[in-house]
Motif scaffolding. Sequence first.
Motif, PDB file in Angstrom:
ATOM      1  N   GLU A  32     -46.929  -4.635 -11.390  1.00 21.16           N
ATOM      2  CA  GLU A  32     -46.355  -3.625 -12.612  1.00 21.16           C
ATOM      3  C   GLU A  32     -46.230  -4.459 -13.887  1.00 21.16           C
ATOM      4  O   GLU A  32     -46.571  -3.986 -14.908  1.00 21.16           O
ATOM      5  CB  GLU A  32     -44.972  -3.022 -12.151  1.00 21.16           C
ATOM      6  CG  GLU A  32     -44.260  -2.272 -13.288  1.00 21.16           C
ATOM      7  CD  GLU A  32     -42.902  -1.736 -12.457  1.00 21.16           C
ATOM      8  OE1 GLU A  32     -42.643  -0.434 -12.812  1.00 21.16           O
ATOM      9  OE2 GLU A  32     -42.194  -2.510 -11.986  1.00 21.16           O
ATOM     10  N   ILE A  33     -45.604  -5.655 -13.942  1.00 19.22           N
ATOM     11  CA  ILE A  33     -45.568  -6.551 -15.208  1.00 19.22           C
ATOM     12  C   ILE A  33     -47.061  -6.718 -15.705  1.00 19.22           C
ATOM     13  O   ILE A  33     -47.181  -6.304 -17.115  1.00 19.22           O
ATOM     14  CB  ILE A  33     -44.867  -7.773 -14.903  1.00 19.22           C
ATOM     15  CG1 ILE A  33     -43.419  -7.271 -14.688  1.00 19.22           C
ATOM     16  CG2 ILE A  33     -44.815  -8.615 -16.204  1.00 19.22           C
ATOM     17  CD1 ILE A  33     -42.564  -8.587 -14.135  1.00 19.22           C
ATOM     18  N   ALA A  34     -47.854  -7.146 -14.976  1.00 17.85           N
ATOM     19  CA  ALA A  34     -49.352  -7.439 -15.167  1.00 17.85           C
ATOM     20  C   ALA A  34     -49.923  -6.154 -16.109  1.00 17.85           C
ATOM     21  O   ALA A  34     -50.673  -6.341 -17.324  1.00 17.85           O
ATOM     22  CB  ALA A  34     -50.055  -8.015 -14.351  1.00 17.85           C
ATOM     23  N   TRP A  35     -49.737  -4.926 -15.661  1.00 25.03           N
ATOM     24  CA  TRP A  35     -50.451  -3.741 -16.093  1.00 25.03           C
ATOM     25  C   TRP A  35     -49.545  -3.005 -16.851  1.00 25.03           C
ATOM     26  O   TRP A  35     -50.198  -2.266 -17.698  1.00 25.03           O
ATOM     27  CB  TRP A  35     -50.662  -2.819 -14.803  1.00 25.03           C
ATOM     28  CG  TRP A  35     -51.985  -3.128 -13.944  1.00 25.03           C
ATOM     29  CD1 TRP A  35     -52.135  -3.903 -12.950  1.00 25.03           C
ATOM     30  CD2 TRP A  35     -53.242  -2.739 -14.405  1.00 25.03           C
ATOM     31  NE1 TRP A  35     -53.661  -3.884 -12.615  1.00 25.03           N
ATOM     32  CE2 TRP A  35     -54.198  -3.364 -13.624  1.00 25.03           C
ATOM     33  CE3 TRP A  35     -53.792  -2.079 -15.521  1.00 25.03           C
ATOM     34  CZ2 TRP A  35     -55.434  -3.026 -13.694  1.00 25.03           C
ATOM     35  CZ3 TRP A  35     -55.101  -2.093 -16.028  1.00 25.03           C
ATOM     36  CH2 TRP A  35     -56.021  -2.408 -14.915  1.00 25.03           C
ATOM     37  N   HIS A  36     -48.462  -3.659 -17.330  1.00 24.89           N
ATOM     38  CA  HIS A  36     -47.995  -2.707 -18.458  1.00 24.89           C
ATOM     39  C   HIS A  36     -48.687  -3.310 -19.753  1.00 24.89           C
ATOM     40  O   HIS A  36     -48.736  -2.177 -20.783  1.00 24.89           O
ATOM     41  CB  HIS A  36     -46.346  -3.483 -18.536  1.00 24.89           C
ATOM     42  CG  HIS A  36     -45.569  -3.065 -19.794  1.00 24.89           C
ATOM     43  ND1 HIS A  36     -45.079  -1.730 -19.742  1.00 24.89           N
ATOM     44  CD2 HIS A  36     -45.312  -3.394 -20.897  1.00 24.89           C
ATOM     45  CE1 HIS A  36     -44.372  -1.258 -20.955  1.00 24.89           C
ATOM     46  NE2 HIS A  36     -44.570  -2.592 -21.648  1.00 24.89           N
ATOM     47  N   ASN A  37     -49.079  -4.308 -20.081  1.00 27.72           N
ATOM     48  CA  ASN A  37     -49.829  -4.649 -21.375  1.00 27.72           C
ATOM     49  C   ASN A  37     -50.952  -5.848 -20.613  1.00 27.72           C
ATOM     50  O   ASN A  37     -50.734  -6.901 -20.948  1.00 27.72           O
ATOM     51  CB  ASN A  37     -49.164  -5.492 -22.374  1.00 27.72           C
ATOM     52  CG  ASN A  37     -49.753  -5.518 -23.477  1.00 27.72           C
ATOM     53  OD1 ASN A  37     -50.793  -5.006 -23.847  1.00 27.72           O
ATOM     54  ND2 ASN A  37     -49.113  -6.649 -24.395  1.00 27.72           N
ATOM     55  N   PRO A  38     -52.023  -5.187 -20.039  1.00 30.04           N
ATOM     56  CA  PRO A  38     -52.908  -5.947 -19.262  1.00 30.04           C
ATOM     57  C   PRO A  38     -53.791  -6.879 -20.076  1.00 30.04           C
ATOM     58  O   PRO A  38     -54.250  -6.573 -21.101  1.00 30.04           O
ATOM     59  CB  PRO A  38     -53.747  -5.251 -18.382  1.00 30.04           C
ATOM     60  CG  PRO A  38     -53.634  -3.800 -19.121  1.00 30.04           C
ATOM     61  CD  PRO A  38     -52.362  -3.913 -19.822  1.00 30.04           C
TER      62      PRO A  38
END
Length: 139
Positions: A10-16
């Motif tokens: 989730e964190i990585a895909w927030h601003n990938p």
Amino acid sequence: MPDSFCKRFEIAWHNPTAEKLVSLLTEDVVLYQPHRPPLRGRAAVRVEFSRLLAWLPGTYSKVMRWLEDSQEAFIEHELHFPAGSGFIRIPAVDRFILEDGLAKERVVYFDRFLLFAGVLRHPSLWPGYVRYRFGGSGV
């Protein structure tokens, strides 16, 4: 579980970035997706994510829910691809096989025709899509 695989996804895909996404994977990872041949190994995955994010900067995904244990994870999310003044939104479910907290295998389930239809509605995306889909390793 703050260090869960799903939370890191989730964190990585927030601003990938390609590096953030690759950091979730084992060296010998295999990714299966409906619109491309399987990707094998971190290096191939890094190239693919770099190409995707170069074509559609501003891409992100919003996680809706997840389920995981030490061996596998399921993540329901919605991909957002910039298009014109808005986004192409594509619901997806990723199934991961985990090894030591990293993804060893991923299968993503989504309707690839939603992406294709979204691209068709935005002619400005056509040249980049052709390069991304058919142009090999460059963007």
